[in-house]
Design a protein around this motif. Structure first.
Motif, PDB file in Angstrom:
ATOM      1  N   TRP A  58       0.835  -1.200   0.000  1.00 19.47           N
ATOM      2  CA  TRP A  58       0.000   0.000   0.000  1.00 19.47           C
ATOM      3  C   TRP A  58       0.865   1.243   0.000  1.00 19.47           C
ATOM      4  O   TRP A  58       1.978   1.255   0.490  1.00 19.47           O
ATOM      5  CB  TRP A  58      -1.039   0.003   1.099  1.00 19.47           C
ATOM      6  CG  TRP A  58      -0.624  -0.012   2.526  1.00 19.47           C
ATOM      7  CD1 TRP A  58      -0.500  -1.113   3.327  1.00 19.47           C
ATOM      8  CD2 TRP A  58      -0.335   1.121   3.366  1.00 19.47           C
ATOM      9  NE1 TRP A  58      -0.141  -0.719   4.595  1.00 19.47           N
ATOM     10  CE2 TRP A  58      -0.037   0.641   4.654  1.00 19.47           C
ATOM     11  CE3 TRP A  58      -0.317   2.500   3.155  1.00 19.47           C
ATOM     12  CZ2 TRP A  58       0.291   1.473   5.719  1.00 19.47           C
ATOM     13  CZ3 TRP A  58       0.016   3.336   4.210  1.00 19.47           C
ATOM     14  CH2 TRP A  58       0.307   2.827   5.469  1.00 19.47           C
ATOM     15  N   ASN A  87      -2.892   9.699  -7.913  1.00 23.53           N
ATOM     16  CA  ASN A  87      -4.156   9.043  -7.625  1.00 23.53           C
ATOM     17  C   ASN A  87      -5.048   8.995  -8.867  1.00 23.53           C
ATOM     18  O   ASN A  87      -5.648   7.961  -9.162  1.00 23.53           O
ATOM     19  CB  ASN A  87      -4.878   9.727  -6.471  1.00 23.53           C
ATOM     20  CG  ASN A  87      -6.118   8.973  -6.042  1.00 23.53           C
ATOM     21  OD1 ASN A  87      -6.123   7.743  -5.982  1.00 23.53           O
ATOM     22  ND2 ASN A  87      -7.176   9.700  -5.760  1.00 23.53           N
ATOM     23  N   ILE A 129      -3.482   6.402 -11.331  1.00 22.17           N
ATOM     24  CA  ILE A 129      -3.649   5.037 -10.832  1.00 22.17           C
ATOM     25  C   ILE A 129      -5.112   4.608 -10.933  1.00 22.17           C
ATOM     26  O   ILE A 129      -5.408   3.484 -11.341  1.00 22.17           O
ATOM     27  CB  ILE A 129      -3.121   4.902  -9.388  1.00 22.17           C
ATOM     28  CG1 ILE A 129      -1.593   5.050  -9.374  1.00 22.17           C
ATOM     29  CG2 ILE A 129      -3.542   3.568  -8.764  1.00 22.17           C
ATOM     30  CD1 ILE A 129      -0.994   5.200  -7.981  1.00 22.17           C
ATOM     31  N   SER A 130      -6.022   5.502 -10.598  1.00 20.69           N
ATOM     32  CA  SER A 130      -7.455   5.181 -10.712  1.00 20.69           C
ATOM     33  C   SER A 130      -7.822   4.850 -12.150  1.00 20.69           C
ATOM     34  O   SER A 130      -8.566   3.905 -12.405  1.00 20.69           O
ATOM     35  CB  SER A 130      -8.299   6.347 -10.206  1.00 20.69           C
ATOM     36  OG  SER A 130      -8.115   6.528  -8.821  1.00 20.69           O
ATOM     37  N   VAL A 186      -4.751  -2.599  -8.699  1.00 22.08           N
ATOM     38  CA  VAL A 186      -5.281  -1.957  -7.492  1.00 22.08           C
ATOM     39  C   VAL A 186      -6.432  -2.822  -7.003  1.00 22.08           C
ATOM     40  O   VAL A 186      -7.318  -3.184  -7.776  1.00 22.08           O
ATOM     41  CB  VAL A 186      -5.762  -0.522  -7.804  1.00 22.08           C
ATOM     42  CG1 VAL A 186      -6.490   0.081  -6.613  1.00 22.08           C
ATOM     43  CG2 VAL A 186      -4.586   0.346  -8.226  1.00 22.08           C
ATOM     44  N   ASP A 201      -7.892  -2.077  -3.743  1.00 22.06           N
ATOM     45  CA  ASP A 201      -8.696  -1.304  -2.800  1.00 22.06           C
ATOM     46  C   ASP A 201      -8.125   0.112  -2.697  1.00 22.06           C
ATOM     47  O   ASP A 201      -6.909   0.302  -2.766  1.00 22.06           O
ATOM     48  CB  ASP A 201      -8.673  -1.962  -1.415  1.00 22.06           C
ATOM     49  CG  ASP A 201      -9.752  -1.447  -0.477  1.00 22.06           C
ATOM     50  OD1 ASP A 201     -10.766  -0.901  -0.964  1.00 22.06           O
ATOM     51  OD2 ASP A 201      -9.583  -1.596   0.748  1.00 22.06           O
ATOM     52  N   THR A 202      -9.002   1.072  -2.549  1.00 29.20           N
ATOM     53  CA  THR A 202      -8.618   2.458  -2.267  1.00 29.20           C
ATOM     54  C   THR A 202      -9.547   2.960  -1.175  1.00 29.20           C
ATOM     55  O   THR A 202     -10.767   2.869  -1.317  1.00 29.20           O
ATOM     56  CB  THR A 202      -8.752   3.349  -3.528  1.00 29.20           C
ATOM     57  OG1 THR A 202      -7.918   2.803  -4.563  1.00 29.20           O
ATOM     58  CG2 THR A 202      -8.326   4.775  -3.240  1.00 29.20           C
ATOM     59  N   ILE A 250      -3.883   3.354  -1.271  1.00 28.47           N
ATOM     60  CA  ILE A 250      -4.135   2.526  -2.451  1.00 28.47           C
ATOM     61  C   ILE A 250      -3.410   1.197  -2.251  1.00 28.47           C
ATOM     62  O   ILE A 250      -2.197   1.175  -2.038  1.00 28.47           O
ATOM     63  CB  ILE A 250      -3.639   3.225  -3.731  1.00 28.47           C
ATOM     64  CG1 ILE A 250      -4.309   4.590  -3.880  1.00 28.47           C
ATOM     65  CG2 ILE A 250      -3.885   2.334  -4.953  1.00 28.47           C
ATOM     66  CD1 ILE A 250      -3.692   5.470  -4.959  1.00 28.47           C
ATOM     67  N   HIS A 251      -4.163   0.101  -2.318  1.00 27.86           N
ATOM     68  CA  HIS A 251      -3.603  -1.238  -2.137  1.00 27.86           C
ATOM     69  C   HIS A 251      -3.408  -1.889  -3.504  1.00 27.86           C
ATOM     70  O   HIS A 251      -4.322  -1.878  -4.334  1.00 27.86           O
ATOM     71  CB  HIS A 251      -4.552  -2.116  -1.315  1.00 27.86           C
ATOM     72  CG  HIS A 251      -4.696  -1.653   0.099  1.00 27.86           C
ATOM     73  ND1 HIS A 251      -4.014  -2.237   1.132  1.00 27.86           N
ATOM     74  CD2 HIS A 251      -5.433  -0.655   0.646  1.00 27.86           C
ATOM     75  CE1 HIS A 251      -4.338  -1.626   2.267  1.00 27.86           C
ATOM     76  NE2 HIS A 251      -5.196  -0.660   1.986  1.00 27.86           N
TER      77      HIS A 251
END
Length: 152
Positions: free
Chosen positions: A46, A56, A59-60, A85, A87-88, A126-127
């Protein structure tokens, strides 16, 4: 020589500053920036970043990213890991304290956490699930030193 699974996971668990890379879209090179991260062998990685940061957003959009960590001593070694990814979530004060304690001397953690919590804006965690690994131990710098010429 490639690292074993145990070696690469242990190396990644050490507190190296990572280079994060994520797709930046058409016509752009990937965004590559240094970042703190947290990892325990066998688990997810993470990172923490600002909710409104370019990292962010990218990455999203991409749904995945890479981290690369390296060192020069006692041997030249690196681990690169990439994955989706999974989980966020909004960052917590405890997570900020945890990641800060990983990288800062103990006597500086409280002051940094207080400052960052008040001044860095809303943060997210962010995982990433490690999916693909590249790793190697290239030996020591002495292994690459030129041989000295003997007497003439």
């Amino acid at each position: 020589m490639a690292l074993t699974r145990e070696q690469r996971e242990q190396f990644l668990a050490e507190p190296h500053v990572a280079a994060l890379a994520v797709d930046a879209g058409a016509g752009r090179a990937p965004l590559a920036v240094p970042i703190w991260y947290q990892y325990e062998p066998g688990g997810d990685i993470w990172i923490m970043t600002a909710l409104d940061s370019r990292k962010n957003r990218l990455i999203s959009a991409a749904g995945r990213f890479s981290l690369m960590v390296d060192r020069l001593e006692p041997s030249i070694r690196y681990v690169s890991v990439e994955g989706p990814v999974v989980d966020t979530t909004p960052a917590t004060l405890q997570q900020l304290r945890e990641i800060s304690a990983r990288y800062l001397p103990a006597e500086r953690v409280d002051a940094y956490v207080d400052f960052a919590w008040k001044n860095h804006g809303e943060q997210v965690v962010i995982h990433m699930r490690p999916e693909r690994w590249v790793s190697s131990d290239l030996g020591t710098a002495d292994d690459y030193a030129p041989l000295e010429a003997g007497p003439a």
